[in-house]
Design a protein around this motif. Sequence first.
Motif, short mmCIF file in Angstrom:
data_model
loop_
_atom_site.label_atom_id
_atom_site.label_comp_id
_atom_site.label_asym_id
_atom_site.label_seq_id
_atom_site.Cartn_x
_atom_site.Cartn_y
_atom_site.Cartn_z
N GLN A 179 30.72 14.29 19.40
CA GLN A 179 29.44 13.65 19.07
C GLN A 179 28.28 14.59 19.38
O GLN A 179 27.32 14.69 18.60
CB GLN A 179 29.30 12.35 19.87
N SER A 232 25.04 9.78 15.94
CA SER A 232 24.85 8.56 16.71
C SER A 232 26.19 7.95 17.08
O SER A 232 27.26 8.39 16.64
CB SER A 232 24.03 7.56 15.89
N ASP A 233 26.15 6.89 17.88
CA ASP A 233 27.38 6.19 18.24
C ASP A 233 28.03 5.56 17.02
O ASP A 233 29.26 5.57 16.89
CB ASP A 233 27.08 5.11 19.28
N ASP A 234 27.23 5.02 16.12
CA ASP A 234 27.79 4.44 14.88
C ASP A 234 28.51 5.51 14.07
O ASP A 234 29.62 5.29 13.59
CB ASP A 234 26.66 3.82 14.05
N THR A 280 31.76 6.70 15.69
CA THR A 280 32.85 5.75 15.46
C THR A 280 33.40 5.88 14.04
O THR A 280 34.63 5.84 13.83
CB THR A 280 32.35 4.32 15.70
N ARG A 281 32.50 6.05 13.08
CA ARG A 281 32.94 6.18 11.69
C ARG A 281 33.73 7.46 11.48
O ARG A 281 34.76 7.47 10.80
CB ARG A 281 31.72 6.17 10.77
N LYS A 333 32.68 1.22 18.63
CA LYS A 333 31.40 1.72 19.14
C LYS A 333 31.15 1.26 20.56
O LYS A 333 30.72 2.05 21.43
CB LYS A 333 30.27 1.23 18.22
N SER A 334 31.42 0.01 20.86
CA SER A 334 31.18 -0.53 22.21
C SER A 334 32.07 0.15 23.24
O SER A 334 31.68 0.32 24.40
CB SER A 334 31.43 -2.04 22.22
N GLN A 367 30.44 3.44 24.13
CA GLN A 367 29.25 3.20 24.94
C GLN A 367 29.62 2.78 26.36
O GLN A 367 28.98 3.21 27.33
CB GLN A 367 28.39 2.13 24.28
#
Length: 585
Positions: A69, A75-77, A80-81, A104-105, A108
């Motif tokens: 990342q 980003s976190d989104d 994840t993708r 995503k969670s 985080q």
Amino acid sequence: MLGQRSAQWGMFEADALYGDFVGRKNFYGFLASQRNELFRDEDFAALYCRDNGRPSVPPSLLATALVLQTYDRVSDDEATRRAAFDLQWKVALGVELDVRPFAKSTLQEFRAQLILHEQTGAVFQQSLEVAKRRGVWKKGHPPHERQQMKLALDTTHILGRGAVKDSYHLLADGIVQVLHGLAKLGPFEVLDLAEELDCTRYVTGSSLKGQADVDWTDPRARQRFLAEIVTDADRLLALVRGTRAGLVDNSAEDKELVAAAEVLARILAQDVDGDENGARLKRGVAPDRLISVHDPEMRHGRKSSSHRFNGHKAQVAVDTDSQLITAVDVLAGNAADADHALEVVEASEVSTGCQVGEVIGDCAYGAGSTRAEFAATGRTVVAKVPEIHNQEFFPKTAFQIDVEAGTCTCPNQQTTADLHAAKGGGGVFVFAAETCAACPLRAQCTRGQGGRTVQLHPHETLLQQARELQASTAFDEARRRRQVVEHRIARLVQLGIRQARYVGRTKTLFQLGLAAAVANLTLLAATSGALSESGSDGFSWSLVILAALVGLSSLLLGSGLATLFILHCATSTGSSTRWSRSSDL
């Protein structure tokens, strides 16, 4: 409960099937080669319950995802993708093609657990462990025989995440925070509480000043408006004091309410003056001024007389030989560049196992107090001594000061031993008035009626030694070495540290540590001999898998000739080199 990855690598994982296609000598291939070496699940066991709950996503996989990342600056989104659908990420993570490795969670929460358990530097330290395994720094020697390291230090600014506002809006934000703290105790809705306390204008609308009916060209109107805000703030602080009487001391609710009230009280103290004419804004900027309610650790800072910023400072230490970042820290934006420099050097020694004999910095590290601090620990600071100016008159450096003899000689070769000592060390040399009165160089030396005075620094000997080194050719070599830290800072800026992603210095340190880890890993990947081999020169597992499938189908049809032929091709192409997934990367 801690989830762990199997030590056995699967045949249908993305790095086995498509490692050659993605590439063995890029960063994604490097991370794939470091599986079970760079991050181990047991290193993160303290973050998880040992004997209860279902197994978690393996933390070694999540740590690798944080590295990716930062490397791709997503980003976190998006992280994840990419972990679910991007082939390069799947190869680096070592997961199968049809697997979505984490939500995503989950990413985080893993990040939050690292910060809560004070492991903000865990990922960064692992990048140094890779360097140790490669023998970048000698190990196994007694402390007095270990390799001595030369470090270069420098700082760069990080723009804070919190909004910086003027005094009116800063007070309004402080009032809103106190209202939120009081509303949680009710529980009440913030808007309902604000209506009851006649503070609605602070929680509605986008701008307090924008919706206020004030003639901003009228100083009296501005003062009346400020007085109203100060009155509301004082009223809320009094309400907080009364409310705390019914709370348990040091409870979670009490601490949260006190923290909000302290921020508001600090803003009042630093920005508002009061007298018989009412409240008015203070002139000038208060020392250590709080500039954002949303990030109270942000500060006004400057890197030069003209370059100002709002946020924090990153302190970076770099080994000048390997060019690896050995330690990082985040300072307050208004801190001096040399603050906590010794702590960063000591952290470098702990993380690398090498002693630091010489520290190279710019002029900000050249003060006498900094040199004395390092000299007391047996280390030398190589930095330019700050220049001394005395308008059009002779500067201090035009005088010859003999510290041992306690004498000072002027440009006209007049010597004085009249030293007025100071409490903290050093003192002042004073030349006789009659000597200076008859001197032909008086007009170039002093304008006063008495004799010339020269300040003796408490660390004058160290400063004299530094000036001698600065005039030698050895200083040119040190200046060349110091450029390494500037290059590494430029790399960190490429990785996004110029703008903080999170609020507070602790989380910003986590961001800086991740960027430093990626900077180290990419440097190690670029200098890796194993990564210089192309994928076609290594053992192709995708070819083996294809051979096995063809062989199985052929055997079912009664013939194994196809399998033997493909296996022969695979072994002939891979006989000269070994698979690039070796553990010594």
